[in-house]
Structure formats: C-alpha cells, structure tokens
Design a protein around this motif. Structure first.
Motif, short mmCIF file in Angstrom:
data_model
loop_
_atom_site.label_atom_id
_atom_site.label_comp_id
_atom_site.label_asym_id
_atom_site.label_seq_id
_atom_site.Cartn_x
_atom_site.Cartn_y
_atom_site.Cartn_z
N CYS A 60 0.84 -1.19 0.00
CA CYS A 60 0.00 0.00 0.00
C CYS A 60 0.88 1.25 0.00
O CYS A 60 2.02 1.21 0.44
CB CYS A 60 -0.89 0.02 1.24
SG CYS A 60 -1.95 -1.43 1.43
N ASN A 91 -12.33 2.31 1.07
CA ASN A 91 -11.96 3.08 -0.13
C ASN A 91 -10.46 3.35 -0.18
O ASN A 91 -9.85 3.28 -1.25
CB ASN A 91 -12.74 4.40 -0.19
CG ASN A 91 -14.18 4.18 -0.57
OD1 ASN A 91 -14.54 3.16 -1.15
ND2 ASN A 91 -15.03 5.13 -0.22
N ALA A 92 -9.85 3.66 0.95
CA ALA A 92 -8.41 3.91 0.99
C ALA A 92 -7.63 2.66 0.61
O ALA A 92 -6.66 2.72 -0.14
CB ALA A 92 -7.99 4.41 2.36
N LEU A 94 -8.75 0.01 -1.19
CA LEU A 94 -8.98 -0.36 -2.59
C LEU A 94 -8.25 0.58 -3.56
O LEU A 94 -7.81 0.15 -4.62
CB LEU A 94 -10.47 -0.37 -2.90
CG LEU A 94 -11.29 -1.44 -2.19
CD1 LEU A 94 -12.76 -1.30 -2.53
CD2 LEU A 94 -10.78 -2.84 -2.52
N SER A 95 -8.09 1.84 -3.20
CA SER A 95 -7.43 2.78 -4.10
C SER A 95 -5.92 2.85 -3.90
O SER A 95 -5.22 3.34 -4.79
CB SER A 95 -8.04 4.18 -3.95
OG SER A 95 -7.80 4.69 -2.65
N SER A 96 -5.42 2.35 -2.77
CA SER A 96 -4.00 2.53 -2.45
C SER A 96 -3.20 1.24 -2.34
O SER A 96 -1.99 1.28 -2.19
CB SER A 96 -3.86 3.29 -1.13
OG SER A 96 -4.54 4.51 -1.18
N CYS A 97 -3.86 0.09 -2.38
CA CYS A 97 -3.18 -1.18 -2.15
C CYS A 97 -3.27 -2.10 -3.36
O CYS A 97 -4.28 -2.08 -4.08
CB CYS A 97 -3.77 -1.90 -0.94
SG CYS A 97 -3.65 -0.99 0.60
N ASN A 98 -2.24 -2.88 -3.56
CA ASN A 98 -2.19 -3.91 -4.61
C ASN A 98 -1.62 -5.18 -4.00
O ASN A 98 -0.82 -5.13 -3.07
CB ASN A 98 -1.28 -3.49 -5.76
CG ASN A 98 -1.86 -2.38 -6.58
OD1 ASN A 98 -2.95 -2.50 -7.12
ND2 ASN A 98 -1.14 -1.28 -6.67
N PRO A 121 -4.69 -4.86 -8.62
CA PRO A 121 -5.57 -4.12 -7.72
C PRO A 121 -6.51 -5.10 -7.02
O PRO A 121 -6.58 -6.28 -7.37
CB PRO A 121 -6.36 -3.19 -8.66
CG PRO A 121 -5.64 -3.22 -9.95
CD PRO A 121 -4.90 -4.51 -10.02
N GLN A 123 -10.48 -5.97 -5.17
CA GLN A 123 -11.92 -5.75 -5.27
C GLN A 123 -12.58 -6.26 -3.99
O GLN A 123 -12.24 -7.33 -3.49
CB GLN A 123 -12.46 -6.49 -6.48
CG GLN A 123 -13.96 -6.40 -6.65
CD GLN A 123 -14.41 -7.19 -7.87
OE1 GLN A 123 -13.67 -7.37 -8.83
NE2 GLN A 123 -15.64 -7.69 -7.81
N THR A 141 -8.19 -8.30 -8.93
CA THR A 141 -8.99 -8.05 -10.14
C THR A 141 -8.30 -8.55 -11.39
O THR A 141 -8.93 -8.66 -12.43
CB THR A 141 -9.32 -6.56 -10.29
OG1 THR A 141 -8.09 -5.84 -10.41
CG2 THR A 141 -10.12 -6.06 -9.11
#
Length: 146
Positions: A60, A91-92, A94-98, A121, A123, A141
């Motif tokens: 992240c 939301n943080a 999902l948008s900042s972690c892989n 990413p 989901q 995803t």
C-alpha cells in the motif's frame, strides 16, 4: 521462564490487536486466491500450472496504511494474506493497495520474464461478523506484469 513471559506478551498483543480491530468496521482484511504460472497470474484453461513457493504481499501507499506480512504460496499455488487495517477505510485500501508477487515468473517457468513483478488491484467481496470481530474479504482483479 522466558518462554512463559513470551507467551504472556504474545497473548496480550493478540488481545490488543483484536480489540483494536473491533473498532474498525472492516475488521481483519483477508485476500486469498490461487496464483498461476503465466504472464497474467490467472488460469488460462485447466492445464495452466500453478505458481508454488511465490512470495506474495499486500503493498500500500503509504506503506503503513495496513499491517501485513509476506506470505508464500503453497504447493497448489494458494495464497492467504491477512492484513490489519488500523484506521484505514475500505476506499483507501482499494485505491491505495495492490497484491504484489515478489518472486520472478522465471522461477516457475524459465521461458517467462525474470524482470518485473505481477501486481493486481483489489476488489471488495464482503464483510462478515466472526464473533465480536469482522472479516473483510477482498480478491484480486487481475495481475499485470510491471
């Protein structure tokens, strides 16, 4: 005696973590799946071999968004990543972690690239109560070589 003290400290740490996680509506983050030995990490038919002994990590930005450890895929290519989100929101995360595979693809097949890492990413799947805690399940995803 040292073992007894260590066990007490570990028990206290587990209880403190459990109570802290009870405050976050996400609870414990759980990402699981199967990693396959190909350029996109996914199954391309029933004959696709799995990727055993690969190092997998939830990464992240910022790095302290969640607390997690590296895991290694088992002989069947399965990974089960557990993370503690602290105060992070869904939301943080999902948008900042892989989910990142730190092991080179060439480790499972010499014909695949030795440079780059598989990254995907995440989901949201669901959040369920488990006793007084919650578990939030995420999936990848789709991996890409970067």
């Amino acid at each position: 005696m040292a073992l007894k003290v260590m066990l007490i400290l570990v028990s206290v740490a587990i209880m403190a973590t459990s109570f802290a996680q009870a405050q976050n509506p996400l609870g414990i983050i759980h990402v699981n799946g199967t990693l396959y030995c190909n350029i996109n990490g996914g199954a391309n038919g029933p004959a696709t071999p799995v990727f055993p002994n690969a190092s997998v990590q939830l990464q992240c930005q910022p790095a302290d968004l969640v607390f997690t450890l590296n895991v290694t895929t088992n002989a069947a290519g399965r990974y089960d990543v557990i993370a503690f989100p602290g105060n992070a929101t869904l939301n943080a995360i999902l948008s900042s972690c892989n989910l990142v595979v730190n092991t080179s693809l060439s480790n499972c097949n010499a014909n695949l690239p030795s440079v780059g890492r598989l990254t995907s990413p995440l989901q949201f799947v669901k959040t369920i109560p488990i006793g007084f805690l919650r578990a939030t399940y995420l999936i990848v995803t789709g991996f890409q070589l970067v």
